[in-house]
Design a protein around this motif. Structure first.
Motif, mmCIF file in Angstrom:
data_model
loop_
_atom_site.group_PDB
_atom_site.id
_atom_site.type_symbol
_atom_site.label_atom_id
_atom_site.label_comp_id
_atom_site.label_asym_id
_atom_site.label_seq_id
_atom_site.Cartn_x
_atom_site.Cartn_y
_atom_site.Cartn_z
ATOM 1 N N GLY A 1 13.491 -0.048 -16.814
ATOM 2 C CA GLY A 1 12.328 0.625 -16.248
ATOM 3 C C GLY A 1 11.475 1.298 -17.303
ATOM 4 N N GLN A 2 10.403 1.933 -16.814
ATOM 5 C CA GLN A 2 9.441 2.554 -17.728
ATOM 6 C C GLN A 2 10.026 3.818 -18.367
ATOM 7 N N SER A 3 10.967 4.483 -17.676
ATOM 8 C CA SER A 3 11.607 5.638 -18.307
ATOM 9 C C SER A 3 13.104 5.376 -18.440
ATOM 10 N N THR B 1 3.121 -4.615 -20.546
ATOM 11 C CA THR B 1 2.836 -3.969 -21.813
ATOM 12 C C THR B 1 1.417 -3.430 -21.830
ATOM 13 N N GLN B 2 1.217 -2.363 -22.582
ATOM 14 C CA GLN B 2 -0.138 -1.840 -22.802
ATOM 15 C C GLN B 2 -0.669 -2.369 -24.127
ATOM 16 N N TYR B 3 0.212 -3.031 -24.879
ATOM 17 C CA TYR B 3 -0.198 -3.492 -26.210
ATOM 18 C C TYR B 3 -0.633 -4.948 -26.132
ATOM 19 N N GLY C 1 -2.582 -4.813 -17.359
ATOM 20 C CA GLY C 1 -3.459 -4.191 -16.374
ATOM 21 C C GLY C 1 -3.622 -2.735 -16.719
ATOM 22 N N PRO C 2 -4.726 -2.116 -16.285
ATOM 23 C CA PRO C 2 -4.940 -0.709 -16.604
ATOM 24 C C PRO C 2 -3.901 0.178 -15.932
ATOM 25 N N ASN C 3 -3.810 1.424 -16.362
ATOM 26 C CA ASN C 3 -2.888 2.380 -15.738
ATOM 27 C C ASN C 3 -3.158 2.434 -14.240
ATOM 28 N N GLY C 4 -2.090 2.355 -13.466
ATOM 29 C CA GLY C 4 -2.235 2.461 -12.021
ATOM 30 C C GLY C 4 -2.583 1.153 -11.332
ATOM 31 N N ALA C 5 -2.627 0.061 -12.082
ATOM 32 C CA ALA C 5 -3.003 -1.234 -11.493
ATOM 33 C C ALA C 5 -1.925 -1.780 -10.559
ATOM 34 N N GLY C 6 -0.680 -1.342 -10.761
ATOM 35 C CA GLY C 6 0.402 -1.817 -9.895
ATOM 36 C C GLY C 6 1.441 -2.658 -10.627
ATOM 37 N N LYS C 7 1.509 -2.530 -11.939
ATOM 38 C CA LYS C 7 2.478 -3.317 -12.714
ATOM 39 C C LYS C 7 3.911 -2.903 -12.375
ATOM 40 N N THR C 8 4.162 -1.589 -12.412
ATOM 41 C CA THR C 8 5.507 -1.103 -12.094
ATOM 42 C C THR C 8 5.845 -1.409 -10.641
ATOM 43 N N THR C 9 4.869 -1.250 -9.753
ATOM 44 C CA THR C 9 5.079 -1.572 -8.337
ATOM 45 C C THR C 9 5.512 -3.030 -8.189
ATOM 46 N N THR C 10 4.851 -3.925 -8.902
ATOM 47 C CA THR C 10 5.208 -5.354 -8.849
ATOM 48 C C THR C 10 6.643 -5.565 -9.330
ATOM 49 N N ASP D 1 9.811 -3.171 -18.169
ATOM 50 C CA ASP D 1 8.578 -2.432 -17.885
ATOM 51 C C ASP D 1 8.204 -1.617 -19.120
ATOM 52 N N GLU D 2 7.169 -2.045 -19.802
ATOM 53 C CA GLU D 2 6.718 -1.418 -21.057
ATOM 54 C C GLU D 2 7.876 -1.179 -22.025
ATOM 55 N N PRO D 3 8.560 -2.265 -22.415
ATOM 56 C CA PRO D 3 9.777 -2.108 -23.221
ATOM 57 C C PRO D 3 9.547 -1.472 -24.590
ATOM 58 N N SER E 1 0.857 -1.190 0.000
ATOM 59 C CA SER E 1 0.000 0.000 0.000
ATOM 60 C C SER E 1 0.887 1.232 0.000
ATOM 61 N N PHE E 2 0.382 2.308 -0.570
ATOM 62 C CA PHE E 2 1.017 3.620 -0.426
ATOM 63 C C PHE E 2 0.022 4.471 0.356
ATOM 64 N N GLY E 3 0.321 4.778 1.597
ATOM 65 C CA GLY E 3 -0.629 5.501 2.436
ATOM 66 C C GLY E 3 -1.919 4.708 2.570
ATOM 67 N N GLN E 4 -3.030 5.332 2.259
ATOM 68 C CA GLN E 4 -4.333 4.679 2.374
ATOM 69 C C GLN E 4 -4.623 3.785 1.163
ATOM 70 N N GLN E 5 -3.827 3.966 0.109
ATOM 71 C CA GLN E 5 -4.151 3.315 -1.162
ATOM 72 C C GLN E 5 -3.526 1.915 -1.246
ATOM 73 N N THR E 6 -4.379 0.898 -1.304
ATOM 74 C CA THR E 6 -3.875 -0.466 -1.454
ATOM 75 C C THR E 6 -3.625 -0.737 -2.935
ATOM 76 N N ILE E 7 -2.398 -1.093 -3.263
ATOM 77 C CA ILE E 7 -2.064 -1.349 -4.675
ATOM 78 C C ILE E 7 -2.065 -2.854 -4.941
ATOM 79 N N LEU E 8 -1.319 -3.597 -4.120
ATOM 80 C CA LEU E 8 -1.310 -5.053 -4.271
ATOM 81 C C LEU E 8 -1.985 -5.650 -3.042
HETATM 82 N N1 LIG Z 1 6.221 5.780 -4.430
HETATM 83 C C1 LIG Z 1 4.887 5.927 -4.493
HETATM 84 N N2 LIG Z 1 4.220 6.649 -3.571
HETATM 85 C C2 LIG Z 1 2.885 6.788 -3.612
HETATM 86 N N3 LIG Z 1 2.096 6.210 -4.551
HETATM 87 C C3 LIG Z 1 2.696 5.486 -5.483
HETATM 88 C C4 LIG Z 1 4.113 5.286 -5.517
HETATM 89 N N4 LIG Z 1 4.414 4.490 -6.565
HETATM 90 C C5 LIG Z 1 3.247 4.202 -7.168
HETATM 91 N N5 LIG Z 1 2.211 4.788 -6.529
HETATM 92 C C6 LIG Z 1 0.788 4.650 -6.879
HETATM 93 O O1 LIG Z 1 0.487 3.283 -6.981
HETATM 94 C C7 LIG Z 1 -0.409 3.018 -8.045
HETATM 95 C C8 LIG Z 1 0.166 1.957 -8.966
HETATM 96 O O2 LIG Z 1 1.266 2.522 -9.641
HETATM 97 P P1 LIG Z 1 2.104 1.686 -10.711
HETATM 98 O O3 LIG Z 1 3.146 2.611 -11.212
HETATM 99 O O4 LIG Z 1 2.561 0.412 -10.104
HETATM 100 O O5 LIG Z 1 1.002 1.387 -11.821
HETATM 101 P P2 LIG Z 1 1.171 0.737 -13.277
HETATM 102 O O6 LIG Z 1 0.270 -0.438 -13.345
HETATM 103 O O7 LIG Z 1 2.604 0.532 -13.563
HETATM 104 O O8 LIG Z 1 0.571 1.900 -14.197
HETATM 105 P P3 LIG Z 1 0.986 2.387 -15.695
HETATM 106 O O9 LIG Z 1 0.258 1.492 -16.640
HETATM 107 O O10 LIG Z 1 0.456 3.768 -15.749
HETATM 108 O O11 LIG Z 1 2.464 2.325 -15.806
HETATM 109 C C9 LIG Z 1 -0.678 4.366 -8.705
HETATM 110 O O12 LIG Z 1 -1.888 4.876 -8.207
HETATM 111 C C10 LIG Z 1 0.488 5.220 -8.247
HETATM 112 O O13 LIG Z 1 0.105 6.566 -8.157
#
Ligand SMILES: Nc1ncnc2c1ncn2[C@@H]1O[C@H](COP(=O)(O)OP(=O)(O)OP(=O)(O)O)[C@@H](O)[C@H]1O
Ligand SMILES: [Mg+2]
Length: 313
Positions: A107-109, A216-218, A61-70, A184-186, A37-44
């Motif tokens: 990474g993504q960037s 990937t988004q594709y 997964g859609p934008n923000g689903a947590g792919k990069t976090t994983t 990550d999104e190569p 989780s990041f703060g109140q927001q549960t990602i995984l």
């Molecule tokens: N270091 C952080 N601190 C707070 N929130 C974060 C942090 N890293 C990611 N998040 C939040 O976690 C959620 C998931 O982010 P993540 O980058 O894993 O998504 P994603 O699936 O890779 O999205 P995208 O398709 O846009 O790349 C988003 O809402 C993002 O704002």
């Protein structure tokens, strides 16, 4: 997978008694009940995932689903709140150093040094990874060729276009052959030819035994490249399997009857049998309308829409 006939299939166990557990190699990636989780927001919210050695897995997964976090957790850049992740047989928290030695991450960037030339970036990384000066130079030249940067190698990265930067960044991932490669999104930002070239590089690496975990988004990319696809939504893997398995899960094939203006008249579930097609033709005859009968299979787009929600965005 049809588009990927050269890929090896999983080794078939030899006849006779099945191998004992101790003889089986551990999976390349093993994720159990992973939470972040990041703060109140549960990602995984309890992620489970297994990737076999030499497999190409695409995480969708859609934008923000947590792919990069994983990916960040699996590559030791981020600590999970709970649960466990093992990569190349080692725990990403307790044995982070062992994991780092066996993986490579793009990474993504882009993460390349602007002031250096393409060649210098690659040679430097090769030297830091323990290659001799000569091997680093040879490897760097081969990679520049492979990623269509042969002539750009002597130029400073600051002068590169976005796509060239991306290709150099990807080439950096291949300086030493890792056991597990995270991408990550190569192919975001790459033109069609560069994207196909990268697919080839990824396939040959996987054929040589490297495990590839990519996002990937594709959907077409996942369909063409991955042995298996996992769909991430609301903190969980909501489906995983081959593209064909996912399509079947979302719904079977249908026979569609359209009038000659293209409007849908009827839609019938089918197993693709001749009798279903005959029935569709009969129905068309009975309706007296002129039209077309076509077979429709679900696409990966259908899968994506059926399994993911917008809320995570
Ligand atoms: N270091 C952080 N601190 C707070 N929130 C974060 C942090 N890293 C990611 N998040 C939040 O976690 C959620 C998931 O982010 P993540 O980058 O894993 O998504 P994603 O699936 O890779 O999205 P995208 O398709 O846009 O790349 C988003 O809402 C993002 O704002
Ligand atoms: Mg991301």
């Amino acid at each position: 997978m049809t588009a990927n006939p050269t890929r090896r299939s999983a080794p078939t166990p030899t006849r006779g008694s099945p191998p004992r557990a101790a003889e089986l190699p551990s999976p390349a990636i093993e994720v159990r009940d992973l939470r972040k989780s990041f703060g109140q927001q549960t990602i995984l919210a309890g992620l489970d995932l297994t990737v076999r050695r030499g497999e190409i897995l695409a995480l969708l997964g859609p934008n923000g689903a947590g792919k990069t976090t994983t990916i960040n957790i699996l590559s030791t850049l981020l600590r999970p709140d709970a649960g466990s992740a093992r990569v190349a047989g080692f725990d990403t928290v307790a044995d982070a150093e062992q994991v780092k030695r066996r993986i490579s991450l793009t990474g993504q960037s882009a993460a390349v040094d602007e002031v250096l030339t393409g060649t210098e970036n690659l040679v430097l990384l090769g030297r830091l990874s323990g290659l001799s000066a000569r091997t680093a130079r040879i490897r760097s030249a081969a990679l520049l060729e492979r990623f269509d940067l042969g002539r750009a190698g002597a130029k400073r990265v600051a002068t590169y276009s976005g796509g060239m930067r991306r290709r150099l960044d990807l080439a950096m991932s291949f300086v030493v052959t890792p056991e597990v490669l995270f991408l990550d999104e190569p192919t975001t930002g790459l033109d069609t030819r560069s994207r196909r070239d990268l697919w080839d590089v990824i396939r040959s690496l996987a054929d040589a035994g490297t495990t590839v975990f990519l996002t990937t988004q594709y959907l077409e990319e996942a369909d063409q490249l991955a042995d298996r696809i996992a769909v991430l939504n609301d903190g969980h893997v909501v489906a995983s399997g081959t593209a064909t398995q996912l399509k079947t899960q979302v719904g079977g094939d249908t026979v569609e009857l359209h009038d000659r203006h293209g409007s849908l008249l009827r839609e019938l579930p089918t197993d693709g049998s001749v009798s279903d097609l005959r029935r569709a033709l009969d129905l068309l005859d009975e309706s007296g309308a002129e039209g077309v009968v076509s077979l429709r299979r679900p696409t990966l787009d259908d899968v994506f829409f059926a399994l993911t929600t917008k809320e995570t965005r």
